[in-house]
Design a protein around this motif. Structure first.
Motif, PDB file in Angstrom:
ATOM      1  N   SER A 219      -2.631  -8.189   8.661  1.00 41.38           N
ATOM      2  CA  SER A 219      -2.550  -6.727   8.899  1.00 41.38           C
ATOM      3  C   SER A 219      -2.100  -5.878   7.674  1.00 41.38           C
ATOM      4  O   SER A 219      -2.661  -4.696   7.558  1.00 41.38           O
ATOM      5  CB  SER A 219      -1.240  -6.604   9.919  1.00 41.38           C
ATOM      6  OG  SER A 219      -1.867  -7.225  11.141  1.00 41.38           O
ATOM      7  N   ALA A 220      -1.125  -6.475   7.023  1.00 37.87           N
ATOM      8  CA  ALA A 220      -0.627  -5.842   5.579  1.00 37.87           C
ATOM      9  C   ALA A 220      -2.054  -5.556   4.711  1.00 37.87           C
ATOM     10  O   ALA A 220      -2.005  -4.298   4.366  1.00 37.87           O
ATOM     11  CB  ALA A 220       0.194  -6.704   4.917  1.00 37.87           C
ATOM     12  N   LEU A 221      -2.874  -6.609   4.582  1.00 35.61           N
ATOM     13  CA  LEU A 221      -3.715  -6.179   3.778  1.00 35.61           C
ATOM     14  C   LEU A 221      -5.074  -5.097   4.370  1.00 35.61           C
ATOM     15  O   LEU A 221      -5.273  -4.589   3.513  1.00 35.61           O
ATOM     16  CB  LEU A 221      -4.848  -7.648   3.504  1.00 35.61           C
ATOM     17  CG  LEU A 221      -3.884  -8.274   2.562  1.00 35.61           C
ATOM     18  CD1 LEU A 221      -4.775  -9.860   2.286  1.00 35.61           C
ATOM     19  CD2 LEU A 221      -3.751  -7.770   1.131  1.00 35.61           C
ATOM     20  N   LEU A 222      -5.142  -5.163   5.786  1.00 41.25           N
ATOM     21  CA  LEU A 222      -5.987  -4.021   6.276  1.00 41.25           C
ATOM     22  C   LEU A 222      -5.332  -2.875   6.177  1.00 41.25           C
ATOM     23  O   LEU A 222      -6.125  -1.879   5.693  1.00 41.25           O
ATOM     24  CB  LEU A 222      -6.034  -4.397   7.851  1.00 41.25           C
ATOM     25  CG  LEU A 222      -7.180  -5.436   8.407  1.00 41.25           C
ATOM     26  CD1 LEU A 222      -6.857  -5.817   9.678  1.00 41.25           C
ATOM     27  CD2 LEU A 222      -8.321  -4.836   8.297  1.00 41.25           C
ATOM     28  N   ALA A 223      -4.010  -2.598   6.441  1.00 44.87           N
ATOM     29  CA  ALA A 223      -3.490  -1.404   6.172  1.00 44.87           C
ATOM     30  C   ALA A 223      -3.472  -1.020   4.725  1.00 44.87           C
ATOM     31  O   ALA A 223      -3.635   0.191   4.526  1.00 44.87           O
ATOM     32  CB  ALA A 223      -1.911  -1.713   6.651  1.00 44.87           C
ATOM     33  N   LEU A 224      -3.448  -1.980   3.862  1.00 42.86           N
ATOM     34  CA  LEU A 224      -3.402  -1.749   2.413  1.00 42.86           C
ATOM     35  C   LEU A 224      -4.777  -0.919   2.036  1.00 42.86           C
ATOM     36  O   LEU A 224      -4.902   0.072   1.448  1.00 42.86           O
ATOM     37  CB  LEU A 224      -3.173  -2.992   1.575  1.00 42.86           C
ATOM     38  CG  LEU A 224      -3.407  -2.927   0.119  1.00 42.86           C
ATOM     39  CD1 LEU A 224      -2.216  -1.963  -0.284  1.00 42.86           C
ATOM     40  CD2 LEU A 224      -3.597  -4.087  -0.661  1.00 42.86           C
ATOM     41  N   VAL A 225      -5.879  -1.641   2.609  1.00 45.75           N
ATOM     42  CA  VAL A 225      -7.168  -1.008   2.346  1.00 45.75           C
ATOM     43  C   VAL A 225      -7.227   0.337   2.950  1.00 45.75           C
ATOM     44  O   VAL A 225      -7.814   1.404   2.039  1.00 45.75           O
ATOM     45  CB  VAL A 225      -8.070  -1.685   3.021  1.00 45.75           C
ATOM     46  CG1 VAL A 225      -9.625  -1.381   2.789  1.00 45.75           C
ATOM     47  CG2 VAL A 225      -8.322  -3.285   2.195  1.00 45.75           C
ATOM     48  N   VAL A 226      -6.764   0.813   3.961  1.00 45.35           N
ATOM     49  CA  VAL A 226      -6.749   1.819   4.451  1.00 45.35           C
ATOM     50  C   VAL A 226      -6.048   3.041   3.827  1.00 45.35           C
ATOM     51  O   VAL A 226      -6.729   3.952   3.617  1.00 45.35           O
ATOM     52  CB  VAL A 226      -6.329   1.829   6.179  1.00 45.35           C
ATOM     53  CG1 VAL A 226      -6.118   3.291   6.853  1.00 45.35           C
ATOM     54  CG2 VAL A 226      -7.198   0.927   6.947  1.00 45.35           C
ATOM     55  N   VAL A 227      -4.792   2.760   3.509  1.00 46.70           N
ATOM     56  CA  VAL A 227      -3.985   3.591   2.957  1.00 46.70           C
ATOM     57  C   VAL A 227      -4.553   3.982   1.556  1.00 46.70           C
ATOM     58  O   VAL A 227      -4.278   4.931   1.093  1.00 46.70           O
ATOM     59  CB  VAL A 227      -2.607   3.339   2.867  1.00 46.70           C
ATOM     60  CG1 VAL A 227      -1.851   3.381   4.256  1.00 46.70           C
ATOM     61  CG2 VAL A 227      -2.295   2.083   2.232  1.00 46.70           C
ATOM     62  N   GLU A 228      -5.306   3.019   0.571  1.00 45.54           N
ATOM     63  CA  GLU A 228      -5.709   3.083  -0.371  1.00 45.54           C
ATOM     64  C   GLU A 228      -7.048   4.011  -0.576  1.00 45.54           C
ATOM     65  O   GLU A 228      -7.197   4.454  -1.690  1.00 45.54           O
ATOM     66  CB  GLU A 228      -5.807   1.837  -1.160  1.00 45.54           C
ATOM     67  CG  GLU A 228      -4.371   1.023  -1.569  1.00 45.54           C
ATOM     68  CD  GLU A 228      -4.642   0.019  -2.726  1.00 45.54           C
ATOM     69  OE1 GLU A 228      -5.583  -0.529  -2.656  1.00 45.54           O
ATOM     70  OE2 GLU A 228      -3.578  -0.021  -3.303  1.00 45.54           O
ATOM     71  N   GLN A 229      -7.677   4.022   0.520  1.00 45.20           N
ATOM     72  CA  GLN A 229      -9.035   4.823   0.634  1.00 45.20           C
ATOM     73  C   GLN A 229      -8.652   6.220   0.803  1.00 45.20           C
ATOM     74  O   GLN A 229      -9.244   7.031   0.855  1.00 45.20           O
ATOM     75  CB  GLN A 229      -9.935   4.296   1.785  1.00 45.20           C
ATOM     76  CG  GLN A 229     -10.112   2.804   1.769  1.00 45.20           C
ATOM     77  CD  GLN A 229     -11.442   2.217   1.064  1.00 45.20           C
ATOM     78  OE1 GLN A 229     -12.360   3.167   0.864  1.00 45.20           O
ATOM     79  NE2 GLN A 229     -11.384   1.141   0.431  1.00 45.20           N
ATOM     80  N   VAL A 230      -7.352   6.568   1.431  1.00 52.44           N
ATOM     81  CA  VAL A 230      -7.159   7.836   1.764  1.00 52.44           C
ATOM     82  C   VAL A 230      -5.956   8.305   0.812  1.00 52.44           C
ATOM     83  O   VAL A 230      -4.829   7.880   0.539  1.00 52.44           O
ATOM     84  CB  VAL A 230      -6.370   7.997   3.191  1.00 52.44           C
ATOM     85  CG1 VAL A 230      -6.060   9.381   3.494  1.00 52.44           C
ATOM     86  CG2 VAL A 230      -7.176   7.212   4.133  1.00 52.44           C
ATOM     87  N   ASN A 231      -6.322   9.251  -0.017  1.00 56.22           N
ATOM     88  CA  ASN A 231      -5.402  10.169  -0.884  1.00 56.22           C
ATOM     89  C   ASN A 231      -4.549   9.286  -1.749  1.00 56.22           C
ATOM     90  O   ASN A 231      -3.596   9.364  -2.333  1.00 56.22           O
ATOM     91  CB  ASN A 231      -4.170  10.573   0.024  1.00 56.22           C
ATOM     92  CG  ASN A 231      -4.771  11.719   0.788  1.00 56.22           C
ATOM     93  OD1 ASN A 231      -5.537  12.685   0.377  1.00 56.22           O
ATOM     94  ND2 ASN A 231      -4.182  11.651   2.150  1.00 56.22           N
ATOM     95  N   ALA A 232      -5.409   7.834  -2.401  1.00 56.48           N
ATOM     96  CA  ALA A 232      -4.604   7.162  -3.356  1.00 56.48           C
ATOM     97  C   ALA A 232      -4.998   7.748  -4.785  1.00 56.48           C
ATOM     98  O   ALA A 232      -6.152   8.134  -4.930  1.00 56.48           O
ATOM     99  CB  ALA A 232      -5.096   5.728  -3.010  1.00 56.48           C
ATOM    100  N   THR A 233      -4.219   7.429  -5.697  1.00 59.63           N
ATOM    101  CA  THR A 233      -4.606   7.907  -7.107  1.00 59.63           C
ATOM    102  C   THR A 233      -4.254   6.685  -8.049  1.00 59.63           C
ATOM    103  O   THR A 233      -4.418   6.645  -9.161  1.00 59.63           O
ATOM    104  CB  THR A 233      -3.513   8.964  -7.598  1.00 59.63           C
ATOM    105  OG1 THR A 233      -2.255   8.659  -7.447  1.00 59.63           O
ATOM    106  CG2 THR A 233      -4.045  10.212  -6.994  1.00 59.63           C
ATOM    107  N   SER A 234      -3.946   5.380  -7.388  1.00 55.30           N
ATOM    108  CA  SER A 234      -3.927   4.030  -8.006  1.00 55.30           C
ATOM    109  C   SER A 234      -4.200   3.096  -7.086  1.00 55.30           C
ATOM    110  O   SER A 234      -4.196   3.242  -5.958  1.00 55.30           O
ATOM    111  CB  SER A 234      -2.586   4.036  -8.876  1.00 55.30           C
ATOM    112  OG  SER A 234      -1.420   4.116  -7.769  1.00 55.30           O
ATOM    113  N   GLY A 235      -4.301   1.772  -7.825  1.00 50.95           N
ATOM    114  CA  GLY A 235      -4.519   0.663  -6.946  1.00 50.95           C
ATOM    115  C   GLY A 235      -6.022   0.062  -6.671  1.00 50.95           C
ATOM    116  O   GLY A 235      -6.786   0.944  -7.369  1.00 50.95           O
ATOM    117  N   ILE A 236      -6.110  -1.043  -6.145  1.00 49.36           N
ATOM    118  CA  ILE A 236      -7.505  -1.559  -6.042  1.00 49.36           C
ATOM    119  C   ILE A 236      -8.435  -0.233  -5.301  1.00 49.36           C
ATOM    120  O   ILE A 236      -9.434  -0.189  -5.489  1.00 49.36           O
ATOM    121  CB  ILE A 236      -7.522  -2.790  -5.425  1.00 49.36           C
ATOM    122  CG1 ILE A 236      -6.581  -3.785  -6.228  1.00 49.36           C
ATOM    123  CG2 ILE A 236      -8.657  -3.424  -5.121  1.00 49.36           C
ATOM    124  CD1 ILE A 236      -7.140  -4.168  -7.844  1.00 49.36           C
ATOM    125  N   GLY A 237      -7.966  -0.141  -4.091  1.00 48.10           N
ATOM    126  CA  GLY A 237      -8.437   0.730  -3.308  1.00 48.10           C
ATOM    127  C   GLY A 237      -8.897   2.139  -3.979  1.00 48.10           C
ATOM    128  O   GLY A 237     -10.286   2.593  -3.642  1.00 48.10           O
TER     129      GLY A 237
END
Lengths: 286, 276
Positions: A219-237
């Motif tokens: 779940s944590a990794l799923l949510a990570l992917v989601v939040v990183e595709q939205v409004n992220a300016t850093s990170g793998i996503g």
């Protein structure tokens, strides 16, 4: 004579197997469990997948624009590592996931214990958690953005909310599954509430909690992917999103591989903890 | 000397569907070994749970006085599966010497060297020994035992009888042992109490000395008397007579055929037509 009543010497002559000889099949057939552990078994599936990828790319079955070849991905990963983008993204993403996971596990655990030990706690907590369960994390993001902005708090909170649910559900289930006779025993030997919690409740609910933890990591990794595709300016996503707009398939694949490795490593760690912590169990697992 | 256990006019009932204990009186002296027998539903377990303080939420009244230190042994060993044997024995004890005392208790029940075993690695008899050690390490003044050997095979049970007698002679707790086995009661106890319909029906002192042989005439007589108290008719050779159903209906309207099976179970290995 073709009846099954052959004498021992006839059986030997016919080459059939006799009970007691090392070639007796029956002992093996009687085992209903999954059998012996395959050495490095958990890696077998991923390795097969990787082999398929290599073969597909080498034979040209997989087009370079559809899916980059493994060696191209490796080369890209090396370049990304050399200019520091990969590490930066990895650290940022892993930190987010770990913070969200930690927060979610802590909250879910406390809620599960309170709901498991007190009827009033269950009445108050169980409903809201079930409600949360039916709302995907993605649907909560607009609200969380209004509350926390688009910074790290929002991301960590989204992940924690996703983690909390499986931890709560499985720990609560494990806790309620503890044999009531152990509570009776605890009363006869005069265990206090705290000792009861430590000696009976926590170890008794541990198998459930660890199962919940495995779901929680995913779940944590799923949510990570989601939040990183939205409004992220850093990170793998963010790296993946950026690569997508430039059409860099290889960078996207590097990002996906990093996610996969993170997930596999986390799941492996939880399984390992489980096997060490649950040596007392005699199940099909061991 | 003041008795270890005093029970006066104890009433207990579940969900208003008839009482289980009807004004029961019982005294157990310090260091006295009392066996409690009775048919199913006679209230044995209810009495034991009342003494153990495990009957909260059960309707009833009466006076119960037990010592401060009470230990209980259940029919199942009730070892926590996630704790090693020694940790199970010293569960809830603190103090620096707790583990040392636990080790000594394990040695006393013949489980020295098994301290680090997991409960699922023990045989039924070993698990019950560990449960005994868990009780003994608490120096109980009253030991309650609810059919502790009921689930063991006959040979293991004999060994456990010897062990329990030795342990009780050394530690001298008052003991209340619930059992289905009349022979077990006679072999172990100083006094055998027969419970019937929630009251003490017979209270028999066992005066057979320390060597108790089931083949002994005195033993057989006592067995006959106790079985009689349980409603089983036994002749001189230990044979059970088939009770005439009409007679039974006349004398004891409450004992219909349905209870015969339970009576057979109560008499355990001493009865049975093939045993003659």
């Amino acid at each position: 004579m073709s009846t099954p009543t052959l004498t021992r010497s006839e059986q030997v002559a016919a080459g059939t197997r006799i009970a007691g000889t090392p070639t007796d099949d029956r002992v093996r057939l009687r085992r209903l469990g999954p059998g012996r552990r395959v050495p490095g078994g958990i890696l077998l599936g991923p390795v097969l997948l990787l082999a398929g990828w290599v073969v597909g790319s080498a034979t040209g079955l997989l087009d370079e624009r559809t899916l980059s070849a493994p060696w191209t991905v490796l080369e890209t990963a090396r370049e990304l590592w050399a200019d520091g983008r990969l590490q930066d993204g990895l650290v940022t993403s892993a930190t987010r996931a770990a913070l969200g996971l930690g927060l979610g596990v802590a909250v879910g655990l406390v809620l599960a214990v309170v709901a498991g030990l007190f009827r009033l706690g269950e009445a108050v907590i169980d409903g809201p958690v079930q409600v949360k369960r039916s709302i995907p994390s993605l649907a909560l993001i607009p609200l969380l953005i209004l509350w926390f902005g688009i910074g790290e708090e929002m991301k960590v909170c989204t992940i924690a909310l996703g983690v909390l649910v499986p931890i709560y559900i499985h720990t609560h289930h494990g806790l309620r599954g503890i044999d009531s006779r152990y509570a009776e025993l605890a009363e006869t030997i005069g265990l206090g509430r705290l000792a009861f919690l430590r000696q009976v409740v926590v170890p008794g609910a541990l198998p459930g909690f660890l199962l919940g933890l495995r779901f929680a990591v995913t779940s944590a990794l799923l949510a990570l992917v989601v939040v990183e595709q939205v409004n992220a300016t850093s990170g793998i996503g963010y790296m993946i999103t950026l690569a997508s707009s430039y059409g860099q398939t290889d960078v996207i694949v590097v990002g996906l591989v990093v996610y996969a490795v993170l997930g596999l490593a986390a799941d492996g760690a939880v399984r390992l903890i489980g096997r060490k912590a649950l040596t007392w169990r005699r199940t099909l697992e061991s | 000397m003041r008795p270890a256990v005093e029970v006066e006019a104890l009433h207990r009932s579940f969900n208003r569907t008839g009482g289980v204990l009807h004004g029961l009186d019982l005294r157990i002296g310090a260091g006295e070994f009392v066996a409690l027998i009775g048919r199913s539903g006679s209230g044995k377990s209810t009495l034991l749970r009342a003494l153990a303080g495990l009957d909260r939420g059960v309707d009833g009244h009466g006076r119960v006085r037990v010592p401060a230190k009470v230990s209980m042994v259940f029919q199942d060993s009730r070892l926590l599966p996630w704790k090693r044997v020694l940790d199970n024995v010293v569960l809830g004890l603190d103090g620096r010497d707790a583990r040392e005392r636990g080790r000594r208790a394990l040695a006393e029940v013949g489980l020295a060297g098994r301290e680090k075993a997991w409960p699922h690695q023990l045989s039924g008899g070993e698990a019950q020994r560990a449960a005994l050690a868990r009780s003994l390490v608490r120096d109980p003044e009253l030991l309650l035992a609810d059919e502790p050997f009921g689930a063991l095979d006959a040979l293991t049970r004999l060994n456990m009888h010897t062990l329990l007698r030795e342990l009780c002679e050394r530690h001298r707790p008052a003991v209340l042992l619930v059992t289905h086995d009349v022979d077990e009661a006679i072999v172990l106890a100083d006094r055998v109490i027969v419970l019937d319909d929630g009251v003490v029906q017979s209270d028999v002192r066992v005066e057979l000395g320390s060597r108790r042989d089931p083949a002994d005439a005195g033993f057989a007589a006592l067995r006959r008397r106790l079985l009689g108290a349980l409603g089983v008719d036994v002749d001189e050779d230990g044979l059970v007579h088939d009770p005439d159903p009409d007679d039974l209906a006349h004398d004891r309207p409450d004992r219909s055929r349905g209870t015969d099976r339970k009576t057979d179970r109560t008499t355990g290995r001493t009865t049975g037509r093939e045993g003659a």
